[in-house]
Scaffold this motif. Structure first.
Motif, PDB file in Angstrom:
ATOM      1  N   ILE A  42      10.609  -0.455  47.829  1.00  0.00           N
ATOM      2  CA  ILE A  42      11.605   0.573  48.079  1.00  0.00           C
ATOM      3  C   ILE A  42      12.211   1.026  46.762  1.00  0.00           C
ATOM      4  CG2 ILE A  42      12.099  -0.377  50.356  1.00  0.00           C
ATOM      5  CD1 ILE A  42      14.705  -1.520  49.201  1.00  0.00           C
ATOM      6  N   ALA A  96      15.610   6.402  59.476  1.00  0.00           N
ATOM      7  CA  ALA A  96      14.787   5.759  58.456  1.00  0.00           C
ATOM      8  C   ALA A  96      13.918   6.777  57.729  1.00  0.00           C
ATOM      9  CB  ALA A  96      13.918   4.671  59.082  1.00  0.00           C
ATOM     10  N   ARG A 100      15.246   5.674  54.502  1.00  0.00           N
ATOM     11  CA  ARG A 100      14.653   4.366  54.222  1.00  0.00           C
ATOM     12  C   ARG A 100      13.127   4.408  54.273  1.00  0.00           C
ATOM     13  NH1 ARG A 100      19.307   3.579  56.865  1.00  0.00           N
ATOM     14  NH2 ARG A 100      18.321   3.735  58.909  1.00  0.00           N
ATOM     15  N   GLU A 140      14.312  -0.799  58.342  1.00  0.00           N
ATOM     16  CA  GLU A 140      15.616  -0.671  58.995  1.00  0.00           C
ATOM     17  C   GLU A 140      16.302  -2.035  59.043  1.00  0.00           C
ATOM     18  OE1 GLU A 140      18.072   1.810  61.975  1.00  0.00           O
ATOM     19  OE2 GLU A 140      16.799   2.220  60.260  1.00  0.00           O
ATOM     20  N   ASP A 151      15.743  -7.452  57.810  1.00  0.00           N
ATOM     21  CA  ASP A 151      15.152  -6.133  57.619  1.00  0.00           C
ATOM     22  C   ASP A 151      13.871  -6.062  58.435  1.00  0.00           C
ATOM     23  OD1 ASP A 151      16.984  -4.978  55.723  1.00  0.00           O
ATOM     24  OD2 ASP A 151      16.201  -6.386  54.244  1.00  0.00           O
TER      25      ASP A 151
END
Length: 251
Positions: A42, A96, A100, A140, A151
């Motif tokens: 990420i 998301a 995300r 998420e 997570d």
């Protein structure tokens, strides 16, 4: 879809490919299954001072996406995949998709060609030229009423490239290395800005190797599950013989 995959490349190669500053050691994983921990990459918060590497970090997540608003998972379906064509409109995934997005390191994935409702033949689908690939993913954070947090994540899928349709009509979205920054940038790149990245892999990028039923069992985690078996006759979704032509041949 994608229900199993592998990550065989060593940590130092994963670090180099994804531009990571650090990554904990891990062994080769031949048969990664839903609900198990998977590695996601990420975007970080700020670039390290004096570094020419992008600001990215590794995250371990449970493979099985749980939206933050879900209170009780007892009757909630196990969501390991998200359709890229509709994720931005689905209540489960739209937050998301905006905030995300992630990359999932992989060496390839498994898919089953079905005859009717039965799984008839498993295939190990890997890059023809080898190396690491990056699936598009979403993650998420989720917490239960007792205060436990974890997570969770899912793999985005798209329609299969023409040479893999004899196995299944869906495949994971593969993000090319040159597009990592754009995909992970959830601050300035809205879902509509990265929609062009969610497409099938180029025809002939992957090769599909028929493997035995050993991969069906989560307990089988060794390299033998990727051993080639005698290739069965290819079948279309309607059960008719199917053989890609010319440059679309897989074997």
């Amino acid at each position: 879809m994608c229900g199993r995959f592998s990550l065989l490349d060593p940590p130092e190669e994963v670090m180099s490919y994804f531009g990571l500053m650090e990554l904990d050691d891990f062994p080769p994983r031949y048969n990664i299954a839903p609900t198990q921990p998977i590695l996601m990459i990420i975007a970080g918060e700020t670039p390290p001072p004096g570094s020419n590497r992008p600001d990215r970090r590794a995250l371990l997540v449970r493979w099985g996406f749980i939206p933050g608003w879900v209170k009780d998972t007892a009757n909630y379906p196990l969501m390991i995949n998200a359709r890229s064509e509709t994720a931005i409109d689905k209540a489960s995934f739209k937050a998301a998709m905006r905030h995300r997005r992630a990359l999932i390191p992989a060496s390839g994935f498994y898919e089953w060609r079905r005859d009717g409702k039965a799984k008839s033949q498993a295939y190990w689908v890997r890059p023809r030229n080898g190396g690491i690939i990056a699936f598009a993913g979403l993650y998420e954070p989720w917490g239960n009423a007792e205060g436990s947090e974890m997570d969770t994540g899912a793999i985005l899928t798209t329609s299969s490239s023409e040479d893999l349709r004899f196995i299944h009509d869906r495949m994971p979205v593969v993000i090319e290395q040159k597009n990592f920054t754009r995909w992970l940038d959830c601050k300035s790149q809205e879902p509509r800005h990265v929609a062009d990245l969610m497409k099938p892999a180029q025809a002939d990028f992957f090769e599909a190797i028929p493997v035995s039923e050993k991969v069906n069992h989560v307990a089988n985690t060794g390299p033998e599950i990727q051993d080639r078996v005698i290739e069965p006759a290819k079948q279309s979704a309607r059960g008719k013989s199917y053989e890609p032509e010319g440059q679309l041949k897989l074997f």
